[in-house]
Design a protein around this motif. Sequence first.
Motif, PDB file in Angstrom:
ATOM      1  N   GLY A  89      35.651 -34.967  93.620  1.00  0.00           N
ATOM      2  CA  GLY A  89      36.244 -33.775  93.035  1.00  0.00           C
ATOM      3  C   GLY A  89      37.752 -33.835  92.973  1.00  0.00           C
ATOM      4  N   VAL A  90      38.314 -32.907  92.216  1.00  0.00           N
ATOM      5  CA  VAL A  90      39.764 -32.717  92.153  1.00  0.00           C
ATOM      6  C   VAL A  90      40.232 -32.120  93.475  1.00  0.00           C
ATOM      7  CG1 VAL A  90      41.621 -31.464  90.963  1.00  0.00           C
ATOM      8  CG2 VAL A  90      39.700 -32.383  89.652  1.00  0.00           C
ATOM      9  N   SER A  91      41.435 -32.482  93.908  1.00  0.00           N
ATOM     10  CA  SER A  91      41.981 -31.933  95.155  1.00  0.00           C
ATOM     11  C   SER A  91      43.152 -30.996  94.884  1.00  0.00           C
ATOM     12  CB  SER A  91      42.462 -33.065  96.065  1.00  0.00           C
ATOM     13  OG  SER A  91      42.971 -32.536  97.282  1.00  0.00           O
ATOM     14  N   ASP A  92      43.347 -30.064  95.788  1.00  0.00           N
ATOM     15  CA  ASP A  92      44.600 -29.330  95.811  1.00  0.00           C
ATOM     16  C   ASP A  92      45.674 -30.229  96.420  1.00  0.00           C
ATOM     17  OD1 ASP A  92      43.464 -29.287  98.343  1.00  0.00           O
ATOM     18  OD2 ASP A  92      43.673 -27.128  98.648  1.00  0.00           O
ATOM     19  N   PHE A  93      46.945 -29.797  96.370  1.00  0.00           N
ATOM     20  CA  PHE A  93      48.043 -30.644  96.834  1.00  0.00           C
ATOM     21  C   PHE A  93      49.241 -29.778  97.184  1.00  0.00           C
ATOM     22  CE2 PHE A  93      48.338 -30.214  92.251  1.00  0.00           C
ATOM     23  CZ  PHE A  93      49.687 -30.010  91.998  1.00  0.00           C
ATOM     24  N   ALA A  94      50.229 -30.388  97.821  1.00  0.00           N
ATOM     25  CA  ALA A  94      51.455 -29.683  98.188  1.00  0.00           C
ATOM     26  C   ALA A  94      52.659 -30.469  97.701  1.00  0.00           C
ATOM     27  CB  ALA A  94      51.537 -29.487  99.698  1.00  0.00           C
ATOM     28  N   TYR A  95      53.636 -29.758  97.158  1.00  0.00           N
ATOM     29  CA  TYR A  95      54.900 -30.356  96.720  1.00  0.00           C
ATOM     30  C   TYR A  95      55.979 -30.067  97.750  1.00  0.00           C
ATOM     31  CZ  TYR A  95      59.274 -31.016  94.170  1.00  0.00           C
ATOM     32  OH  TYR A  95      60.544 -31.416  93.792  1.00  0.00           O
ATOM     33  N   LEU A  96      56.720 -31.115  98.143  1.00  0.00           N
ATOM     34  CA  LEU A  96      57.824 -30.976  99.091  1.00  0.00           C
ATOM     35  C   LEU A  96      59.123 -31.426  98.432  1.00  0.00           C
ATOM     36  CD1 LEU A  96      56.128 -32.534 102.256  1.00  0.00           C
ATOM     37  CD2 LEU A  96      56.353 -30.103 101.680  1.00  0.00           C
ATOM     38  N   PRO A  97      60.198 -30.659  98.587  1.00  0.00           N
ATOM     39  CA  PRO A  97      61.466 -31.033  97.960  1.00  0.00           C
ATOM     40  C   PRO A  97      62.214 -32.089  98.769  1.00  0.00           C
ATOM     41  CG  PRO A  97      61.746 -29.002  99.180  1.00  0.00           C
ATOM     42  CD  PRO A  97      60.279 -29.364  99.286  1.00  0.00           C
ATOM     43  N   ARG A  98      63.248 -32.634  98.184  1.00  0.00           N
ATOM     44  CA  ARG A  98      64.130 -33.533  98.906  1.00  0.00           C
ATOM     45  C   ARG A  98      64.853 -32.756 100.015  1.00  0.00           C
ATOM     46  NH1 ARG A  98      69.104 -36.035  96.103  1.00  0.00           N
ATOM     47  NH2 ARG A  98      69.849 -35.884  98.251  1.00  0.00           N
ATOM     48  N   CYS A 119      65.319 -38.218  93.673  1.00  0.00           N
ATOM     49  CA  CYS A 119      65.628 -37.192  92.686  1.00  0.00           C
ATOM     50  C   CYS A 119      66.979 -36.555  92.998  1.00  0.00           C
ATOM     51  CB  CYS A 119      64.532 -36.136  92.656  1.00  0.00           C
ATOM     52  SG  CYS A 119      64.372 -35.212  94.201  1.00  0.00           S
ATOM     53  N   GLU A 120      67.425 -35.708  92.094  1.00  0.00           N
ATOM     54  CA  GLU A 120      68.698 -35.019  92.248  1.00  0.00           C
ATOM     55  C   GLU A 120      68.517 -33.536  92.558  1.00  0.00           C
ATOM     56  OE1 GLU A 120      69.096 -38.733  90.933  1.00  0.00           O
ATOM     57  OE2 GLU A 120      68.202 -37.289  89.540  1.00  0.00           O
ATOM     58  N   ARG A 121      67.654 -32.858  91.819  1.00  0.00           N
ATOM     59  CA  ARG A 121      67.460 -31.419  92.021  1.00  0.00           C
ATOM     60  C   ARG A 121      66.569 -31.142  93.227  1.00  0.00           C
ATOM     61  NH1 ARG A 121      64.854 -28.324  87.571  1.00  0.00           N
ATOM     62  NH2 ARG A 121      63.611 -30.219  87.270  1.00  0.00           N
ATOM     63  N   ARG A 122      66.853 -30.063  93.915  1.00  0.00           N
ATOM     64  CA  ARG A 122      66.005 -29.629  95.033  1.00  0.00           C
ATOM     65  C   ARG A 122      65.208 -28.415  94.579  1.00  0.00           C
ATOM     66  NH1 ARG A 122      65.527 -26.801 100.048  1.00  0.00           N
ATOM     67  NH2 ARG A 122      64.751 -28.218 101.675  1.00  0.00           N
ATOM     68  N   LEU A 123      63.935 -28.650  94.280  1.00  0.00           N
ATOM     69  CA  LEU A 123      63.047 -27.586  93.824  1.00  0.00           C
ATOM     70  C   LEU A 123      62.331 -26.956  95.022  1.00  0.00           C
ATOM     71  CD1 LEU A 123      61.485 -29.452  90.759  1.00  0.00           C
ATOM     72  CD2 LEU A 123      63.453 -27.924  90.800  1.00  0.00           C
ATOM     73  N   PRO A 124      61.745 -25.777  94.853  1.00  0.00           N
ATOM     74  CA  PRO A 124      61.054 -25.143  95.995  1.00  0.00           C
ATOM     75  C   PRO A 124      59.757 -25.842  96.347  1.00  0.00           C
ATOM     76  CG  PRO A 124      60.816 -23.827  94.007  1.00  0.00           C
ATOM     77  CD  PRO A 124      61.804 -24.899  93.680  1.00  0.00           C
ATOM     78  N   ALA A 125      59.396 -25.789  97.637  1.00  0.00           N
ATOM     79  CA  ALA A 125      58.079 -26.259  98.077  1.00  0.00           C
ATOM     80  C   ALA A 125      57.015 -25.373  97.445  1.00  0.00           C
ATOM     81  CB  ALA A 125      57.983 -26.220  99.596  1.00  0.00           C
ATOM     82  N   ARG A 126      55.885 -25.998  97.054  1.00  0.00           N
ATOM     83  CA  ARG A 126      54.849 -25.242  96.351  1.00  0.00           C
ATOM     84  C   ARG A 126      53.461 -25.796  96.660  1.00  0.00           C
ATOM     85  NH1 ARG A 126      56.611 -26.831  91.010  1.00  0.00           N
ATOM     86  NH2 ARG A 126      58.156 -27.975  92.217  1.00  0.00           N
ATOM     87  N   TYR A 127      52.470 -24.956  96.434  1.00  0.00           N
ATOM     88  CA  TYR A 127      51.060 -25.321  96.566  1.00  0.00           C
ATOM     89  C   TYR A 127      50.471 -25.529  95.178  1.00  0.00           C
ATOM     90  CZ  TYR A 127      46.036 -24.697  97.480  1.00  0.00           C
ATOM     91  OH  TYR A 127      44.674 -24.858  97.543  1.00  0.00           O
ATOM     92  N   GLY A 128      49.695 -26.600  94.998  1.00  0.00           N
ATOM     93  CA  GLY A 128      49.019 -26.855  93.734  1.00  0.00           C
ATOM     94  C   GLY A 128      47.519 -26.650  93.897  1.00  0.00           C
TER      95      GLY A 128
END
Length: 296
Positions: A89-98, A119-128
């Motif tokens: 199956g497809v999984s959920d995931f988490a994004y972490l910024p620099r 990377c250069e930009r620091r984006l917010p941590a998020r749940y996928g």
Amino acid sequence: MTTYEGQRQNRHHLPAGSAGSDAYTLDIDPERAGWDRSSLRVLELEPGGVHTLVTGESEWIILPLTGGCTVHTAGEIFELLGRESVFSGVSDFAYLPRDAHAQIASGAGGRFALAGAKCERRLPARYGPAPEVPVELRGTGNCSRQVNNFAAADTFDCDRLIAVEVLTPGGNWSSYPPHKHDEHVPGAESVLEEIYYFEVEEDGLAYHRVSPSRTGGTDVLAEVRTGDTVLIPDGWHGPSVAPPGRTLYYLNVMAGPGKQREWLISDHPDHSWIRETWPAQPVDPRLPLYGPEAGR
């Protein structure tokens, strides 16, 4: 020496267990790969295991391969349900910024891919969430495959990182026609360093080809098994050939220097004709192998 063992001589094909570190069973960073941005790590946690990640100059996505985990970072807690395997199956995931610290913990244990890019930009941590991952059926006939676009350039916001999963039913060819992305051609091709991480259902074997697009360029013809990795700094990559009766999985991780985060490719001129045959054929009826709702 067997053919499989002899492939250790190719610096672009890394058999399972040949590119690990103390913390990771696979640990590819830009320095090790000899390029600027793309990284991939595979983390194995025993039941109750905990791992601390310092993201540094890179953004990262934590993607469960087997099992689930909890990701803690800067007051955020992401519960990843994960999945039984990449074939289930497809999984959920988490994004972490620099420039962040995170803790990855797994009560039941599991294996987790950490896909990264400087990377250069620091984006917010998020749940996928898994149900929001677009599942694409690409190609037809024996070129049919499934693409889980969890962090494609047009589906999930990152600064540099592009990452997708591809599942190819037994006997089919994917990454076909062979294509490349090693030149900047505005509107037609983008420069991207790419990592292929493979798993083959039930310990099968598969084959992957990278052919040079320039004199002295990357040249790989590899027998790949679960845990193998191929680095693609340049060149025509494809096909990836699944063995009869065994599904082939690979995780693609990409990043590049362009101002725009985009996946633009050029087909190999000797093989691009295959696309013209696709409208006359049905998609392989075995696909989709699963949808976003079929997670763990």
